[in-house]
Design an enzyme around this catalytic site. Structure first.
Site, PDB file in Angstrom:
ATOM      1  N   ASN A 123       0.811  -1.231   0.000  1.00  0.00           N
ATOM      2  CA  ASN A 123       0.000   0.000   0.000  1.00  0.00           C
ATOM      3  C   ASN A 123       0.835   1.268   0.000  1.00  0.00           C
ATOM      4  OD1 ASN A 123       0.789  -0.516   2.653  1.00  0.00           O
ATOM      5  ND2 ASN A 123      -0.990   0.500   3.506  1.00  0.00           N
ATOM      6  N   GLU A 151       3.774  -4.891  12.508  1.00  0.00           N
ATOM      7  CA  GLU A 151       2.826  -3.789  12.276  1.00  0.00           C
ATOM      8  C   GLU A 151       1.718  -4.355  11.403  1.00  0.00           C
ATOM      9  OE1 GLU A 151       3.156  -0.920  13.685  1.00  0.00           O
ATOM     10  OE2 GLU A 151       5.276  -0.778  14.211  1.00  0.00           O
ATOM     11  N   CYS A 175      -3.290   1.347   6.549  1.00  0.00           N
ATOM     12  CA  CYS A 175      -3.644   0.644   7.781  1.00  0.00           C
ATOM     13  C   CYS A 175      -4.333   1.572   8.777  1.00  0.00           C
ATOM     14  CB  CYS A 175      -2.395   0.038   8.400  1.00  0.00           C
ATOM     15  SG  CYS A 175      -1.096   1.269   8.649  1.00  0.00           S
ATOM     16  N   GLU A 205       7.618   1.175  16.198  1.00  0.00           N
ATOM     17  CA  GLU A 205       8.680   1.711  15.365  1.00  0.00           C
ATOM     18  C   GLU A 205       8.557   3.229  15.417  1.00  0.00           C
ATOM     19  OE1 GLU A 205       8.774  -0.348  11.548  1.00  0.00           O
ATOM     20  OE2 GLU A 205       9.216  -2.250  12.532  1.00  0.00           O
TER      21      GLU A 205
HETATM   22  P1  NAD Z   1       0.208  -9.259   3.387  1.00  0.00           P
HETATM   23  O1  NAD Z   1       0.238  -9.685   4.797  1.00  0.00           O
HETATM   24  O2  NAD Z   1      -0.508 -10.062   2.397  1.00  0.00           O
HETATM   25  O3  NAD Z   1       1.703  -9.135   2.803  1.00  0.00           O
HETATM   26  C1  NAD Z   1       2.687  -8.334   3.420  1.00  0.00           C
HETATM   27  C2  NAD Z   1       4.054  -8.858   3.045  1.00  0.00           C
HETATM   28  O4  NAD Z   1       4.230 -10.143   3.633  1.00  0.00           O
HETATM   29  C3  NAD Z   1       4.270  -9.067   1.544  1.00  0.00           C
HETATM   30  O5  NAD Z   1       5.591  -8.728   1.211  1.00  0.00           O
HETATM   31  C4  NAD Z   1       4.044 -10.568   1.386  1.00  0.00           C
HETATM   32  O6  NAD Z   1       4.683 -11.122   0.264  1.00  0.00           O
HETATM   33  C5  NAD Z   1       4.659 -11.080   2.670  1.00  0.00           C
HETATM   34  N1  NAD Z   1       4.201 -12.411   3.077  1.00  0.00           N
HETATM   35  C6  NAD Z   1       3.030 -13.028   2.774  1.00  0.00           C
HETATM   36  N2  NAD Z   1       2.991 -14.246   3.341  1.00  0.00           N
HETATM   37  C7  NAD Z   1       4.147 -14.400   4.024  1.00  0.00           C
HETATM   38  C8  NAD Z   1       4.688 -15.436   4.821  1.00  0.00           C
HETATM   39  N3  NAD Z   1       4.032 -16.593   5.027  1.00  0.00           N
HETATM   40  N4  NAD Z   1       5.911 -15.257   5.376  1.00  0.00           N
HETATM   41  C9  NAD Z   1       6.582 -14.096   5.196  1.00  0.00           C
HETATM   42  N5  NAD Z   1       6.119 -13.082   4.435  1.00  0.00           N
HETATM   43  C10 NAD Z   1       4.911 -13.226   3.862  1.00  0.00           C
HETATM   44  O7  NAD Z   1      -0.300  -7.756   3.421  1.00  0.00           O
HETATM   45  P2  NAD Z   1      -0.632  -6.819   2.191  1.00  0.00           P
HETATM   46  O8  NAD Z   1      -1.907  -7.309   1.560  1.00  0.00           O
HETATM   47  O9  NAD Z   1       0.588  -6.648   1.343  1.00  0.00           O
HETATM   48  O10 NAD Z   1      -0.895  -5.423   2.941  1.00  0.00           O
HETATM   49  C11 NAD Z   1      -2.115  -5.073   3.486  1.00  0.00           C
HETATM   50  C12 NAD Z   1      -2.139  -5.315   4.982  1.00  0.00           C
HETATM   51  O11 NAD Z   1      -1.043  -4.638   5.582  1.00  0.00           O
HETATM   52  C13 NAD Z   1      -3.370  -4.768   5.645  1.00  0.00           C
HETATM   53  O12 NAD Z   1      -3.838  -5.688   6.594  1.00  0.00           O
HETATM   54  C14 NAD Z   1      -2.865  -3.500   6.341  1.00  0.00           C
HETATM   55  O13 NAD Z   1      -3.622  -3.099   7.452  1.00  0.00           O
HETATM   56  C15 NAD Z   1      -1.499  -3.912   6.719  1.00  0.00           C
HETATM   57  N6  NAD Z   1      -0.651  -2.745   6.939  1.00  0.00           N
HETATM   58  C16 NAD Z   1      -0.289  -2.435   8.233  1.00  0.00           C
HETATM   59  C17 NAD Z   1       0.486  -1.305   8.472  1.00  0.00           C
HETATM   60  C18 NAD Z   1       0.893  -0.932   9.878  1.00  0.00           C
HETATM   61  O14 NAD Z   1       1.810  -0.117  10.025  1.00  0.00           O
HETATM   62  N7  NAD Z   1       0.282  -1.473  10.911  1.00  0.00           N
HETATM   63  C19 NAD Z   1       0.905  -0.502   7.405  1.00  0.00           C
HETATM   64  C20 NAD Z   1       0.504  -0.849   6.124  1.00  0.00           C
HETATM   65  C21 NAD Z   1      -0.256  -1.979   5.897  1.00  0.00           C
END
Ligand code: NAD
Length: 486
Positions: free
Chosen positions: A152, A250, A284, A463
């Protein structure tokens, strides 16, 4: 346009996947094939982690704080010089408006690099004197750290982790989202141009299960900083915990915007709309539940509807577009599934709810209008599960206690934004909200020194500023006896 080839970045240069495999990176607004990307797996992770260890044993491990801070500053200047190109890569990869990438993503990535350069230069360490001895604490890098980031805010969030990790002297292996790979490769290129020694910053592209998981599990990785979904975070924790790695998570959110009747309602309506729909609601911190005091609910909802109806969803390259495409068609399917659920749960779509009619090549893009739903019970699935799209629900509350109970009645606890002119209520409510971050009469107003993170299922750890420097280091105490017999 001929699709680019995006390779890993390992040991100071681009690297093919060991398997030779690749995957496609497409623009979700047009379907255009942007790049063939190296598809990483455990073998590539091994190579990247090994390169990180060699860097730590060699030139990178010998750098001073000042040299590392200067490296980040040079990288920031190089990124600034290529800001337009970086913004375009981000917009094409993610579907977000180019104007937003220019205004938010890239300036913030530059600011992250500069901020942590300054922060590490000014960081001190505690000293605990005893009558007969002196304790001082030194901060050592963890070693090789894994940075796993979502789609995102790709470069914004990668630099948010990479800058403090490098500032503290760690070697990095980054695994960006498979949906937005290109600015991570650009960052690797810029760091190298700025003088980063080989192996200090590595990128392995690919999917979570194939590349992310072996990276989190790798015995040579000492810390994992992960930003992404809550379910993925649980998996990352499961994989990383047996290795006793430092872990920062996060995760997701379902954040409330609380509007009291005494608020400046024009400002609150502007703020609530911005909080709900910035980046197509894919932040998020987005306020996807708008809780409004019953006495002003209908009036406030009308004010929001009028504002949302004026938002333009369309060509991410058009400066007049307020919203671009969602990240993918699969994600739009998920969001539209929640719109069906909202109707089944008794909600009324007050504005939006459909796909905008756009001309080719945008007619097949993953667009969805910004949507407000009212009339839902606050505990229903639509109102409590993370949708992560341009959908917000609006609910009335009768008093402060009910507002807080509704705000806290979800499994997430990332942030909240609170609109009131009553100072005492602002402080009282802020203290009672189960979240990591509260904004009063504003939203996403950021100071990079402050702690950032969530409670409950929104994450573990903080962080930001000194919290990041602390996470990316180990504190070692040295006790020096002063010569008297103890
Ligand atoms: P996601 O969890 O699908 O993927 C995030 C990252 O994790 C990607 O690089 C993905 O390839 C990797 N990943 C996926 N499966 C994995 C595994 N088994 N082991 C290690 N890495 C793995 O999330 P997304 O769809 O890319 O992003 C959206 C989500 O992120 C939403 O839930 C949003 O709320 C959250 N988000 C949180 C914050 C925060 O600061 N709290 C900030 C931005 C986004």
């Amino acid at each position: 346009m001929t699709p680019a080839r995006v390779l890993h970045f390992i040991d100071g240069g681009p690297a093919e996947a060991a398997s030779g495999a690749s995957f496609e990176d497409r623009d979700p607004a047009t379907g255009e094939l942007l790049a063939h990307v190296a598809r990483g797996d455990a073998a590539d992770v091994d190579r990247a982690v090994d390169a990180g260890h060699r860097a730590l044993a060699g030139a990178w491990g010998a750098t001073s704080v000042d040299e590392r801070a200067a490296l980040l500053e040079r990288t920031a200047a190089l990124l600034e010089a290529r800001a337009d190109e970086a913004a375009l890569l981000e917009s094409e990869d993610s579907g977000k408006p180019l104007a937003l990438a220019r205004r938010l993503d890239i300036p913030r990535a530059i600011a992250n690099l500069r901020f942590f350069a300054q922060a590490v230069r000014q960081a001190g360490a505690p000293c605990h004197p005893m009558a007969d001895a002196l304790n001082y604490t030194v901060r050592k890098p963890l070693g090789v750290v894994a940075l796993i980031t979502p789609w995102n805010l790709p470069l914004y969030l990668l630099t948010w982790k990479a800058a403090p990790a490098l500032a503290m002297g760690n070697a990095v292996v980054a695994k960006p989202s498979e949906l937005t790979p290109r600015t991570a490769s650009l960052l690797a290129e810029l760091l190298t141009e700025a003088g980063a020694p080989s192996g200090a910053f590595n990128v392995v592209h690919g999917f979570g299960a194939e590349a992310g998981e072996p990276l989190c599990a790798h015995a040579g990785v000492r810390g994992v900083s992960f930003t992404g979904g809550t379910a993925t975070g649980a998996r990352v924790a499961q994989v990383a915990a047996p290795g006793f790695k430092k872990l920062s998570l996060e995760l997701g959110g379902k954040n409330a915007t609380l509007v009291f009747a005494d608020a400046d309602l024009e400002a609150a309506a502007d703020g609530a709309v911005r909080a709900a729909f910035t980046n197509q609601g894919q932040i998020c911190l987005c306020g996807s539940r708008v809780l409004v005091e019953a006495s002003i609910h209908d009036r406030f909802l009308d004010a929001m509807v009028a504002r949302v109806a004026r938002l333009r969803t369309g060509d991410p390259r058009d400066p007049a577009s307020d919203l671009g495409a969602l990240i993918s068609h699969a994600h739009r399917d998920k969001v539209e599934g929640y719109l069906r659920l909202a109707r089944e749960e008794g909600g009324t779509v007050r504005v939006g709810g459909g796909r905008p009619a756009l001309q080719p090549p945008l007619d097949g893009g993953a667009f969805l209008e910004p949507t407000l739903v009212s009339g839902l019970a606050p505990g229903c699935r639509t109102a409590t599960e993370e949708i992560f799209g341009p959908v917000a629900t609006v609910h009335p509350f009768t008093d402060e206690a009910e507002a807080l109970a509704m705000a806290n009645g979800v499994r997430y606890g990332l942030s909240a934004s609170l609109w009131t002119r009553d100072l005492a209520r602002a402080h009282r409510a802020a203290a009672r909200l189960d979240v990591g971050m509260v904004w009063v009469n504003t939203w996403l107003h950021r100071d990079l020194r402050v702690p950032f993170g969530g409670v409950k299922q929104s994450g573990v750890g903080r962080e930001g500023g000194g919290w990041s420097l602390e996470f990316f280091s180990e504190a070692v105490n040295v006790c020096v006896h002063l010569g008297e017999r103890s």
